[in-house]
Design a protein around this motif. Structure first.
Motif, PDB file in Angstrom:
ATOM      1  N   ALA A  82       0.369  -1.387  -0.210  1.00  0.00           N
ATOM      2  CA  ALA A  82      -0.273  -0.053   0.055  1.00  0.00           C
ATOM      3  C   ALA A  82       0.997   0.964   0.496  1.00  0.00           C
ATOM      4  O   ALA A  82       0.719   2.391  -0.317  1.00  0.00           O
ATOM      5  N   ASP A  83       2.318   0.598   0.638  1.00  0.00           N
ATOM      6  CA  ASP A  83       2.396   2.270   0.616  1.00  0.00           C
ATOM      7  C   ASP A  83       3.509   2.509  -1.191  1.00  0.00           C
ATOM      8  O   ASP A  83       3.305   3.723  -0.934  1.00  0.00           O
ATOM      9  N   GLY A  84       3.738   1.406  -2.249  1.00  0.00           N
ATOM     10  CA  GLY A  84       3.883   2.120  -2.981  1.00  0.00           C
ATOM     11  C   GLY A  84       2.096   2.849  -3.930  1.00  0.00           C
ATOM     12  O   GLY A  84       3.136   3.723  -4.429  1.00  0.00           O
ATOM     13  N   TYR A  85       1.356   2.430  -4.009  1.00  0.00           N
ATOM     14  CA  TYR A  85       0.454   2.914  -4.692  1.00  0.00           C
ATOM     15  C   TYR A  85       0.162   4.296  -3.562  1.00  0.00           C
ATOM     16  O   TYR A  85       0.101   5.466  -4.471  1.00  0.00           O
ATOM     17  N   ALA A  86       0.215   4.590  -2.568  1.00  0.00           N
ATOM     18  CA  ALA A  86       0.314   5.700  -1.450  1.00  0.00           C
ATOM     19  C   ALA A  86       1.345   7.006  -2.938  1.00  0.00           C
ATOM     20  O   ALA A  86       0.638   8.147  -2.603  1.00  0.00           O
ATOM     21  N   ASP A  87       2.329   6.237  -2.579  1.00  0.00           N
ATOM     22  CA  ASP A  87       3.866   7.070  -3.036  1.00  0.00           C
ATOM     23  C   ASP A  87       4.117   7.813  -4.765  1.00  0.00           C
ATOM     24  O   ASP A  87       3.455   8.507  -4.988  1.00  0.00           O
ATOM     25  N   ALA A  88       2.397   6.449  -5.226  1.00  0.00           N
ATOM     26  CA  ALA A  88       2.757   6.505  -6.922  1.00  0.00           C
ATOM     27  C   ALA A  88       1.393   7.798  -7.151  1.00  0.00           C
ATOM     28  O   ALA A  88       1.285   8.612  -7.817  1.00  0.00           O
ATOM     29  N   ILE A  89       0.716   7.581  -6.334  1.00  0.00           N
ATOM     30  CA  ILE A  89      -0.939   8.259  -6.131  1.00  0.00           C
ATOM     31  C   ILE A  89      -0.722   9.919  -5.499  1.00  0.00           C
ATOM     32  O   ILE A  89      -1.036  10.841  -6.389  1.00  0.00           O
ATOM     33  N   GLU A  90       0.125   9.921  -4.794  1.00  0.00           N
ATOM     34  CA  GLU A  90       0.564  11.199  -4.583  1.00  0.00           C
ATOM     35  C   GLU A  90       1.719  11.539  -5.439  1.00  0.00           C
ATOM     36  O   GLU A  90       1.584  13.007  -5.975  1.00  0.00           O
ATOM     37  N   SER A  91       2.710  10.937  -6.391  1.00  0.00           N
ATOM     38  CA  SER A  91       3.175  11.873  -7.198  1.00  0.00           C
ATOM     39  C   SER A  91       2.338  12.917  -8.547  1.00  0.00           C
ATOM     40  O   SER A  91       2.708  13.202  -8.673  1.00  0.00           O
ATOM     41  N   ALA A  92       0.928  11.717  -8.782  1.00  0.00           N
ATOM     42  CA  ALA A  92       0.355  12.334  -9.845  1.00  0.00           C
ATOM     43  C   ALA A  92      -0.562  12.927  -9.431  1.00  0.00           C
ATOM     44  O   ALA A  92      -1.026  13.673  -9.988  1.00  0.00           O
ATOM     45  N   LEU A  93      -1.678  13.043  -8.077  1.00  0.00           N
ATOM     46  CA  LEU A  93      -2.083  14.376  -7.425  1.00  0.00           C
ATOM     47  C   LEU A  93      -1.324  15.689  -7.168  1.00  0.00           C
ATOM     48  O   LEU A  93      -1.707  16.392  -7.535  1.00  0.00           O
ATOM     49  N   ASN A  94      -0.020  15.649  -7.083  1.00  0.00           N
ATOM     50  CA  ASN A  94       0.836  16.551  -7.486  1.00  0.00           C
ATOM     51  C   ASN A  94       0.845  17.036  -7.770  1.00  0.00           C
ATOM     52  O   ASN A  94       0.895  18.380  -8.432  1.00  0.00           O
ATOM     53  N   LEU A  95       1.285  16.706  -9.108  1.00  0.00           N
ATOM     54  CA  LEU A  95       1.286  17.768 -10.482  1.00  0.00           C
ATOM     55  C   LEU A  95       0.185  17.239 -11.256  1.00  0.00           C
ATOM     56  O   LEU A  95      -0.407  18.560 -11.601  1.00  0.00           O
ATOM     57  N   TYR A  96      -1.431  16.652 -10.965  1.00  0.00           N
ATOM     58  CA  TYR A  96      -2.837  16.813 -11.694  1.00  0.00           C
ATOM     59  C   TYR A  96      -2.606  18.185 -11.661  1.00  0.00           C
ATOM     60  O   TYR A  96      -3.826  19.090 -12.088  1.00  0.00           O
ATOM     61  N   ASN A  97      -2.452  18.487 -10.160  1.00  0.00           N
ATOM     62  CA  ASN A  97      -2.982  19.653  -9.119  1.00  0.00           C
ATOM     63  C   ASN A  97      -1.784  21.213 -10.649  1.00  0.00           C
ATOM     64  O   ASN A  97      -3.193  22.061 -10.550  1.00  0.00           O
ATOM     65  N   ARG A  98      -1.349  20.446 -10.904  1.00  0.00           N
ATOM     66  CA  ARG A  98      -0.303  21.599 -12.260  1.00  0.00           C
ATOM     67  C   ARG A  98      -0.799  21.592 -13.335  1.00  0.00           C
ATOM     68  O   ARG A  98      -0.740  22.408 -14.200  1.00  0.00           O
ATOM     69  N   GLU A  99      -0.985  20.026 -13.576  1.00  0.00           N
ATOM     70  CA  GLU A  99      -1.227  19.777 -15.481  1.00  0.00           C
ATOM     71  C   GLU A  99      -2.446  18.638 -14.983  1.00  0.00           C
ATOM     72  O   GLU A  99      -2.471  17.477 -14.831  1.00  0.00           O
ATOM     73  N   LYS A 100      -3.364  19.523 -14.846  1.00  0.00           N
ATOM     74  CA  LYS A 100      -4.619  19.003 -15.259  1.00  0.00           C
ATOM     75  C   LYS A 100      -5.188  17.747 -16.695  1.00  0.00           C
ATOM     76  O   LYS A 100      -5.021  19.039 -17.443  1.00  0.00           O
ATOM     77  N   SER A 101      -5.727  16.750 -16.392  1.00  0.00           N
ATOM     78  CA  SER A 101      -6.369  15.957 -17.553  1.00  0.00           C
ATOM     79  C   SER A 101      -7.141  14.576 -16.962  1.00  0.00           C
ATOM     80  O   SER A 101      -6.897  14.754 -15.704  1.00  0.00           O
ATOM     81  N   SER A 102      -7.794  14.831 -17.412  1.00  0.00           N
ATOM     82  CA  SER A 102      -8.975  13.980 -17.089  1.00  0.00           C
ATOM     83  C   SER A 102      -8.160  12.066 -17.306  1.00  0.00           C
ATOM     84  O   SER A 102      -9.242  11.446 -16.224  1.00  0.00           O
ATOM     85  N   ALA A 103      -6.941  12.012 -17.909  1.00  0.00           N
ATOM     86  CA  ALA A 103      -7.008  10.743 -17.870  1.00  0.00           C
ATOM     87  C   ALA A 103      -6.067  10.537 -16.234  1.00  0.00           C
ATOM     88  O   ALA A 103      -6.652   9.433 -16.060  1.00  0.00           O
ATOM     89  N   THR A 104      -5.243  11.691 -16.564  1.00  0.00           N
ATOM     90  CA  THR A 104      -4.553  11.463 -15.240  1.00  0.00           C
ATOM     91  C   THR A 104      -5.370  11.257 -14.247  1.00  0.00           C
ATOM     92  O   THR A 104      -5.506  10.459 -12.685  1.00  0.00           O
ATOM     93  N   ALA A 105      -7.115  12.438 -14.018  1.00  0.00           N
ATOM     94  CA  ALA A 105      -7.981  12.312 -12.501  1.00  0.00           C
ATOM     95  C   ALA A 105      -8.333  10.376 -12.587  1.00  0.00           C
ATOM     96  O   ALA A 105      -8.315  10.510 -11.831  1.00  0.00           O
ATOM     97  N   ASN A 106      -8.379   9.941 -14.222  1.00  0.00           N
ATOM     98  CA  ASN A 106      -9.115   8.969 -13.636  1.00  0.00           C
ATOM     99  C   ASN A 106      -8.052   7.687 -13.100  1.00  0.00           C
ATOM    100  O   ASN A 106      -8.041   7.116 -12.392  1.00  0.00           O
ATOM    101  N   TRP A 107      -6.678   7.760 -13.760  1.00  0.00           N
ATOM    102  CA  TRP A 107      -5.890   6.823 -12.687  1.00  0.00           C
ATOM    103  C   TRP A 107      -5.285   7.201 -11.430  1.00  0.00           C
ATOM    104  O   TRP A 107      -5.497   6.041 -10.764  1.00  0.00           O
TER     105      TRP A 107
END
Length: 533
Positions: free
Chosen positions: A345-370
């Motif tokens: 779960a720690d690996g998923y947490a870090d990967a999700i955080e990685s995407a979420l922080n960048l999605y905050n700056r570069e939004k796309s529906s594909a990233t949100a769905n992931w």
């Protein structure tokens, strides 16, 4: 507050439904996080109240680098958002106990044994103590401070930073350093770059520049001189740390910004050249000099390093570094079923955080769905049977029974705040659902309660300015991104549930909380827009 005649267009049924779905997701995440806290506290040492490092072989100890850094702070944050009594009570008592029992080198803590009622090791190991303190500060107290502001926990952070540097004894051409460990120094660069702005005290900038000179102007350049560069956690921190300092010097020490620029770009360019796969994600470990891939696994902390690229892009407008981020985000659909950190779960947490922080700056529906799909998988791990030592945990709040469980809560809270666009409810209720979606330059909020509820909607503020006083909101490790924020000096129009009642509020009024009174099984939607001056 005053009446306003300006008409706000009503939300569509689809928009209300989307906001309500976000409310259900936020509610589930908050419920899971609170259950995590409740069930971990059941394993606290009955004598001291401190939580153990792990629930298996390490159940007898509390330590700074794990229990304090990864688990406890996100219990505090969960309580701060959801349970004020727990926050002001047991969470504060744990901090007081931790300071009273574990401080060993001035204010720096050491590993504490519950059975010995004293330190685990008789002999003091300064390097280990400094390592533990740096982990506690960067992984735990820094993100906690970023969200809740200046509290007893931020005071703990400052005293740890000061004493780490008080005991700096490693000689370098640029002055004494507290460690030669690249992870420690990467963490300290991040901490110092933010604490300098928060406090305005020049010593923090001076210490950060000392480390920056050591790595960028000396013979310890991460890609020129390292034979092993770790691009996942426990190594990648140096890349982000040096780039945070680079951003800081652009506003506080421009001569250093100029001195560092070539070395920063050489580092970032070389990592893109030899450290990424065809999808723009980072290998776990490379030899930056030869280009050899030493560990071809994909770093779950890919966003920790991409933060550095995007931060430099924001500062210098170097499009190649923004493109590196966009390439990685565009290819995340290739990793929908990727086994992050061997299913942890720690690996998923870090990967999700990685995407979420960048999605905050570069939004796309594909990233949100992931992010949505990965979060559902991470949450499912809390429901599965996991083993820690010889003890099985199933059907409760424990995720895997080790200190990495805290990162599950950390990322879950980030996700929930995204789904509510930064809004929280006081008091939080297990029967209340609140979600939001951005709407043009405003916000649609939808609430549903299963029982009568009266309380306040609390809005977020530009925390990078209000708390850290940063000159630029660059993405940073363990940041809690800002979504819809209220400025005290602006005015806002609020369309209330009836559809006929419209009021204007000052930002200051809204930041005191918007009072809502709901009946049983009542669902309402509100629209909020900033008004032009």
């Amino acid at each position: 507050m005053s009446a306003c005649k300006e008409k706000i267009p009503s939300p569509t049924e689809e928009e209300v439904s989307q906001a309500m779905e976000n409310g259900y997701l936020a509610h589930e995440g908050y419920s899971r996080s609170l259950k995590f806290v409740d069930d971990w506290l059941k394993h606290a040492d009955p004598e001291t109240g401190l939580i153990p490092r792990n629930l298996g072989d390490s159940k007898d100890i509390w330590n700074a680098k794990d229990a304090a850094a990864d688990n406890y702070p996100f219990m505090v944050l969960t309580a701060a958002i959801l349970d004020s009594n727990l926050y002001q009570g047991k969470m504060m008592l744990i901090l007081e106990k931790e300071k009273n029992l574990t401080n060993r080198l001035d204010q720096l803590p050491d590993t504490y044994s519950f059975s010995k009622q004293g330190f685990e090791q008789e002999i003091l190991n300064k390097d280990e103590i400094i390592f533990g303190a740096s982990e506690y500060v960067k992984d735990g107290l820094l993100p906690l401070t970023e969200y809740i502001g200046q509290t007893a926990w931020s005071e703990r952070m400052i005293e740890l930073v000061d004493d780490i540097w008080k005991h700096a004894e490693y000689e370098s051409p640029y002055g004494l350093l507290p460690s030669l460990n690249v992870e420690v120094n990467g963490e300290l660069l991040q901490v110092l770059s933010r604490v300098y702005w928060m406090t305005g005290e020049k010593k923090y900038l001076d210490w950060a520049i000392r480390l920056g000179d050591y790595y960028l102007l000396g013979e310890q350049h991460p890609t020129d001189d390292f034979e092993v560069l770790r691009l996942r956690d426990h190594g990648c921190e140096i890349v982000s740390g040096l780039c945070e300092l680079y951003i800081t010097t652009a506003f506080a020490a421009k001569d250093k910004k100029s001195a560092y620029q070539d070395a920063i770009y050489r580092m970032l360019d070389r990592i893109l050249e030899v450290g990424t796969n065809g999808h723009g994600l980072f290998y776990n470990q490379v030899n930056p000099q030869t280009g050899e891939i030493l560990d071809e696994g994909i770093a779950d902390t890919f966003g920790y390093t991409l933060n550095a690229y995007y931060g430099v892009y924001l500062l210098d407008q170097h499009e190649a570094y923004r493109n590196a981020v966009l390439t990685a985000l565009a290819n995340l659909d290739q990793y929908e079923y990727y086994d992050w950190e061997r299913g942890s779960a720690d690996g998923y947490a870090d990967a999700i955080e990685s995407a979420l922080n960048l999605y905050n700056r570069e939004k796309s529906s594909a990233t949100a769905n992931w992010i949505d799909t990965q979060t559902q998988h991470m949450w499912s791990l809390q429901d599965s049977a996991h083993r820690s030592g010889t003890t099985a945990y199933q059907g409760n709040g424990i995720i895997e029974g080790w200190h990495g469980d805290g990162n599950f809560a950390r990322t879950t809270l980030m996700y929930c705040l995204w789904k509510s666009q930064g809004l929280t409810a006081r008091p939080w209720s297990r029967q209340l659902y609140m979600g939001a979606i951005p709407k043009e330059n405003g916000l649609l909020i939808t609430l549903l309660t299963e029982e009568p509820w009266k309380g306040k909607i609390n809005f977020d503020v530009p925390r990078h300015q209000e708390i850290f006083r940063l000159p630029l909101d660059y993405p940073r490790i363990n940041q809690f991104p800002e979504w819809f924020t209220i400025s005290p000096d602006k005015k806002y129009q609020v369309n209330f549930p009836s559809g006929e009642t419209r009021q204007t509020y000052t930002g200051k009024e809204l930041l005191e909380g918007l009072e809502i009174d709901l009946e049983e099984n009542q669902q309402v939607s509100l629209l909020i827009y900033p008004l032009e001056k």
